[in-house]
Design a protein around this motif. Sequence first.
Motif, PDB file in Angstrom:
ATOM      1  N   SER A  82       0.837  -1.210   0.000  1.00 37.29           N
ATOM      2  CA  SER A  82       0.000   0.000   0.000  1.00 37.29           C
ATOM      3  C   SER A  82       0.867   1.254   0.000  1.00 37.29           C
ATOM      4  O   SER A  82       0.514   2.260  -0.627  1.00 37.29           O
ATOM      5  CB  SER A  82      -0.934  -0.006   1.225  1.00 37.29           C
ATOM      6  OG  SER A  82      -0.238   0.314   2.421  1.00 37.29           O
ATOM      7  N   CYS A 116       1.001   3.922  -2.943  1.00 37.77           N
ATOM      8  CA  CYS A 116       0.731   5.313  -2.562  1.00 37.77           C
ATOM      9  C   CYS A 116       1.697   6.266  -3.251  1.00 37.77           C
ATOM     10  O   CYS A 116       1.283   7.244  -3.894  1.00 37.77           O
ATOM     11  CB  CYS A 116       0.825   5.452  -1.047  1.00 37.77           C
ATOM     12  SG  CYS A 116       0.902   7.157  -0.447  1.00 37.77           S
ATOM     13  N   TRP A 157      -5.770   6.605  -1.481  1.00 34.71           N
ATOM     14  CA  TRP A 157      -5.845   5.247  -2.033  1.00 34.71           C
ATOM     15  C   TRP A 157      -5.355   4.209  -1.033  1.00 34.71           C
ATOM     16  O   TRP A 157      -5.985   3.168  -0.849  1.00 34.71           O
ATOM     17  CB  TRP A 157      -5.003   5.143  -3.318  1.00 34.71           C
ATOM     18  CG  TRP A 157      -4.975   3.725  -3.802  1.00 34.71           C
ATOM     19  CD1 TRP A 157      -5.912   3.080  -4.560  1.00 34.71           C
ATOM     20  CD2 TRP A 157      -3.959   2.749  -3.501  1.00 34.71           C
ATOM     21  NE1 TRP A 157      -5.556   1.776  -4.760  1.00 34.71           N
ATOM     22  CE2 TRP A 157      -4.358   1.538  -4.125  1.00 34.71           C
ATOM     23  CE3 TRP A 157      -2.770   2.774  -2.781  1.00 34.71           C
ATOM     24  CZ2 TRP A 157      -3.604   0.375  -4.046  1.00 34.71           C
ATOM     25  CZ3 TRP A 157      -2.016   1.619  -2.693  1.00 34.71           C
ATOM     26  CH2 TRP A 157      -2.430   0.433  -3.321  1.00 34.71           C
ATOM     27  N   ARG A 158      -4.242   4.477  -0.361  1.00 32.67           N
ATOM     28  CA  ARG A 158      -3.703   3.457   0.558  1.00 32.67           C
ATOM     29  C   ARG A 158      -4.644   3.221   1.730  1.00 32.67           C
ATOM     30  O   ARG A 158      -4.806   2.091   2.189  1.00 32.67           O
ATOM     31  CB  ARG A 158      -2.306   3.827   1.050  1.00 32.67           C
ATOM     32  CG  ARG A 158      -2.179   5.001   1.978  1.00 32.67           C
ATOM     33  CD  ARG A 158      -0.944   4.861   2.860  1.00 32.67           C
ATOM     34  NE  ARG A 158      -0.449   6.128   3.355  1.00 32.67           N
ATOM     35  CZ  ARG A 158       0.188   6.257   4.505  1.00 32.67           C
ATOM     36  NH1 ARG A 158       0.412   5.208   5.270  1.00 32.67           N
ATOM     37  NH2 ARG A 158       0.640   7.429   4.903  1.00 32.67           N
ATOM     38  N   TYR A 209      -7.587   1.144   0.290  1.00 32.66           N
ATOM     39  CA  TYR A 209      -7.173  -0.245   0.052  1.00 32.66           C
ATOM     40  C   TYR A 209      -7.153  -1.044   1.358  1.00 32.66           C
ATOM     41  O   TYR A 209      -7.708  -2.154   1.434  1.00 32.66           O
ATOM     42  CB  TYR A 209      -5.797  -0.265  -0.607  1.00 32.66           C
ATOM     43  CG  TYR A 209      -5.184  -1.638  -0.697  1.00 32.66           C
ATOM     44  CD1 TYR A 209      -5.767  -2.641  -1.461  1.00 32.66           C
ATOM     45  CD2 TYR A 209      -4.004  -1.933   0.002  1.00 32.66           C
ATOM     46  CE1 TYR A 209      -5.195  -3.911  -1.534  1.00 32.66           C
ATOM     47  CE2 TYR A 209      -3.433  -3.186  -0.066  1.00 32.66           C
ATOM     48  CZ  TYR A 209      -4.029  -4.173  -0.830  1.00 32.66           C
ATOM     49  OH  TYR A 209      -3.470  -5.427  -0.892  1.00 32.66           O
ATOM     50  N   ILE A 210      -6.534  -0.506   2.397  1.00 33.63           N
ATOM     51  CA  ILE A 210      -6.444  -1.213   3.671  1.00 33.63           C
ATOM     52  C   ILE A 210      -7.818  -1.328   4.330  1.00 33.63           C
ATOM     53  O   ILE A 210      -8.171  -2.371   4.896  1.00 33.63           O
ATOM     54  CB  ILE A 210      -5.446  -0.512   4.617  1.00 33.63           C
ATOM     55  CG1 ILE A 210      -4.029  -0.584   4.037  1.00 33.63           C
ATOM     56  CG2 ILE A 210      -5.491  -1.123   6.008  1.00 33.63           C
ATOM     57  CD1 ILE A 210      -3.497  -1.996   3.844  1.00 33.63           C
ATOM     58  N   THR A 236       3.152  -3.690  -6.990  1.00 31.12           N
ATOM     59  CA  THR A 236       1.933  -3.575  -6.183  1.00 31.12           C
ATOM     60  C   THR A 236       0.704  -3.996  -6.973  1.00 31.12           C
ATOM     61  O   THR A 236      -0.167  -4.717  -6.459  1.00 31.12           O
ATOM     62  CB  THR A 236       1.764  -2.121  -5.693  1.00 31.12           C
ATOM     63  OG1 THR A 236       2.881  -1.773  -4.874  1.00 31.12           O
ATOM     64  CG2 THR A 236       0.477  -1.951  -4.909  1.00 31.12           C
TER      65      THR A 236
END
Length: 321
Positions: A57, A61, A75-76, A79-80, A296
């Motif tokens: 992530s 990022c 975004w990170r 995602y998490i 990624t």
Amino acid sequence: HVDVAAMMDIIRRGVNYWWILLAMALSVLSHVIRAARWRIQLRSLHICPGLTPLTCSIFGCYALNLVFPRLGEVWRCTYIAQRQKSPFTTVFGSMVADRLSDTAMVLLITLFTFLVAHPAMTAFLGKYPVGQNVLEMAERPLFWIALVCIVLGIWALFHFGRNNKFIGKVRGAGANLWNGFAAVGRMKGKWLFILLTIALWSCYFFQLYVAFFAFGFTSALCGESSLAFGLVPCLVAFVLSSIGMAIPSNGGLGPWNIAVMFGLALYGINETQGTAFSMLVWSAQTVMLIILGIITMIYISATSSSAAKKAMRRTDRMEGI
């Protein structure tokens, strides 16, 4: 004012690229350390992703920030949050705390640099007055009156409109955001968090410092007779570049380069040499981030495919029963 042909000649003939590769390796290590530090914060919120997805992530990022500045941070967190089925605002709050700890480190390093390299920092402020417009605005009474009115208006809106459905959702999101932010104060592993923060910023500093040895004109600053083996000139360039990174741009392109060039110029590095140094170091980091971004994408695609297959197997079993 830069002689592009001379700059390219330096990049082609005057660089020891092994030092650039070492700087890139330190940069990758810094991303892993940042992921490990973020995991401490998330665990205090009962969100327990593995180190691998967290590291990816961070890779994603920074790769996304090359195209859309600051969007990588959103975004990170997204995602998490989706991967762990956790509230986005809570994860985002932990990221805000993560970034504020970085801001605190920049301030501490800047203060230390003022102590050990006061003439250089004063020269920077003399050429680029920082915050002058803000200070002028703060001297006007109307500014403070408007600020107080805005704060009171927001308080009244959320206090008297608490029964409104939209206001309720905003209050709930704000509570989750604060919970993610405040987790730093009550989490286990505070000392490890501090240790990883020091390790993270040490990686940032030394990835710039080792790049000094890649060029003849900057490695000359690192000799025994120079200022602390080149640590002081590097510290000045590092602090100015860290401040420059606060300006939204594609991977720091522009503000970071100018800050590094100015820092080097204070120690006798001319514009062509400074441009060659900053452009090559920035370009190497950018190439590395693109590669990490591709890794990624492959990781997310592979894990998503694996998760989908497991879900299909569970569905088939249920239908069989």
